[in-house]
Design an enzyme around this catalytic site. Structure first.
Site, mmCIF file in Angstrom:
data_model
loop_
_atom_site.group_PDB
_atom_site.id
_atom_site.type_symbol
_atom_site.label_atom_id
_atom_site.label_comp_id
_atom_site.label_asym_id
_atom_site.label_seq_id
_atom_site.Cartn_x
_atom_site.Cartn_y
_atom_site.Cartn_z
ATOM 1 N N ARG A 94 0.719 -1.013 0.081
ATOM 2 C CA ARG A 94 0.153 -0.005 -0.100
ATOM 3 C C ARG A 94 0.890 1.023 0.008
ATOM 4 O O ARG A 94 1.839 1.276 0.620
ATOM 5 C CB ARG A 94 -0.834 0.140 1.390
ATOM 6 C CG ARG A 94 -1.769 -0.873 1.177
ATOM 7 C CD ARG A 94 -3.012 -0.945 0.317
ATOM 8 N NE ARG A 94 -3.880 0.464 0.754
ATOM 9 C CZ ARG A 94 -4.809 0.907 -0.251
ATOM 10 N NH1 ARG A 94 -4.994 0.137 -1.326
ATOM 11 N NH2 ARG A 94 -5.447 1.971 -0.127
ATOM 12 N N LEU A 96 1.660 4.648 1.282
ATOM 13 C CA LEU A 96 1.415 5.508 2.295
ATOM 14 C C LEU A 96 1.284 6.957 2.268
ATOM 15 O O LEU A 96 2.015 7.585 1.244
ATOM 16 C CB LEU A 96 2.286 5.089 3.750
ATOM 17 C CG LEU A 96 2.339 3.563 3.950
ATOM 18 C CD1 LEU A 96 3.523 3.170 5.078
ATOM 19 C CD2 LEU A 96 0.961 3.465 4.791
ATOM 20 N N HIS A 112 13.423 -3.066 -0.077
ATOM 21 C CA HIS A 112 12.768 -3.215 -1.708
ATOM 22 C C HIS A 112 13.851 -4.056 -2.477
ATOM 23 O O HIS A 112 15.079 -4.233 -2.128
ATOM 24 C CB HIS A 112 13.160 -1.691 -2.171
ATOM 25 C CG HIS A 112 12.657 -1.468 -3.593
ATOM 26 N ND1 HIS A 112 11.622 -1.607 -4.089
ATOM 27 C CD2 HIS A 112 13.696 -1.784 -4.894
ATOM 28 C CE1 HIS A 112 11.558 -1.571 -5.516
ATOM 29 N NE2 HIS A 112 12.683 -1.685 -6.011
HETATM 30 C C1 GRF Z 1 9.946 -8.892 -0.686
HETATM 31 O O1 GRF Z 1 10.778 -9.246 -1.931
HETATM 32 C C2 GRF Z 1 10.409 -7.372 -0.393
HETATM 33 O O2 GRF Z 1 11.580 -6.925 -0.871
HETATM 34 C C3 GRF Z 1 9.320 -6.677 -1.133
HETATM 35 O O3 GRF Z 1 8.057 -7.585 -1.285
HETATM 36 C C4 GRF Z 1 8.696 -8.974 -1.047
HETATM 37 C C5 GRF Z 1 8.207 -9.446 0.291
HETATM 38 O O4 GRF Z 1 8.252 -10.935 0.382
HETATM 39 N N1 GRF Z 1 9.044 -5.518 -0.748
HETATM 40 P P1 GRF Z 1 7.824 -11.448 1.882
HETATM 41 O O5 GRF Z 1 6.296 -11.130 2.026
HETATM 42 O O6 GRF Z 1 8.465 -11.025 2.875
HETATM 43 O O7 GRF Z 1 8.072 -12.863 1.662
#
Ligand code: GRF
Length: 217
Positions: A94, A96, A112
């Site tokens: 989401r 923010l 990220h």
């Molecule tokens: C991860 O790759 C993170 O970097 C990105 O979304 C994904 C989430 O994976 N923002 P998880 O839910 O932590 O397994």
């Protein structure tokens, strides 16, 4: 040692959340994960959090329609009720509002799946493959109003292989995410990260000392 009270915000499977929970089990870890919040009622990570004995909450964005401000206020109420000091976004899908981000300035982290500022946004692994980069990875950064643009706390790099697919590259990156996020949260919770001129300084040193993780061979 007073441990910082941390909430993890998720929308999905929660593997980074699980890595933070696991790290915070260590006696010397400076933060405790006291709350997991999801905007998706059936996010897989909620079950993992419950199993780990952590309080969970759902703030379903669908109840707020297009009113992002109302959603963010509801989220804020939950965080305040649990006396949260730091927030970690971990696959929280989401956007923010600037209002929310300001409330948590320098106390709101995101992970990220790319080496920012490259590949902001979605589909990072496919785009990295398309561009032919040789190094890819993940970034933990403080959240600012602009998406994927805040001060960088730590990065982890992986090499891109000739025969990588989106899936094999994603699998290599997520492994480093699970090491990187606990490291970055530790630094922040210990008060070792300051932000000056939009950049993170670790232990009062130059930004070039920002931790960079590379996977063991
Ligand atoms: C991860 O790759 C993170 O970097 C990105 O979304 C994904 C989430 O994976 N923002 P998880 O839910 O932590 O397994």
């Amino acid at each position: 040692m007073t441990r910082k009270r941390v909430a993890v915000l998720i929308s999905g499977r929660g593997s980074n959340m699980a890595a933070l929970i696991a790290a915070a089990r260590a006696n010397d870890y400076p933060a405790e994960i006291v709350l997991v919040v999801s905007n998706v009622p059936d996010a897989g990570g909620l079950a993992i959090a419950k199993e780990a004995g952590i309080a969970t909450a759902v703030v379903d964005h669908r109840a707020y329609g297009k009113d992002r401000t109302a959603f963010d206020h509801a989220l804020q109420d939950v965080l305040l009720a649990h006396k949260i000091e730091l927030v970690c976004l971990a696959g929280f899908m989401r956007l923010l509002t600037p209002w929310f981000v300001t409330q948590w300035q320098n106390r709101l982290l995101n992970i990220h799946p790319a080496l920012l500022p490259a590949f902001k946004g979605l589909d990072t692994h496919a785009r990295a493959l398309r561009e032919g980069v040789k190094l890819h990875g993940a970034t933990v950064h403080f959240v600012v109003a602009d998406v994927d643009s805040g001060p960088i706390v730590a990065q982890g790099a992986v090499s891109v292989h000739e025969d990588d697919t989106e899936e094999t590259l994603a699998a290599r990156v997520i492994k480093i995410e699970h090491r990187l996020y606990p490291l970055a949260l530790r630094l922040v919770a210990e008060g070792r990260v300051s932000v000056t001129g939009g950049r993170c300084i670790i232990d009062g040193a130059e930004t070039s000392d920002t931790p960079l993780l590379v996977p063991r061979p």
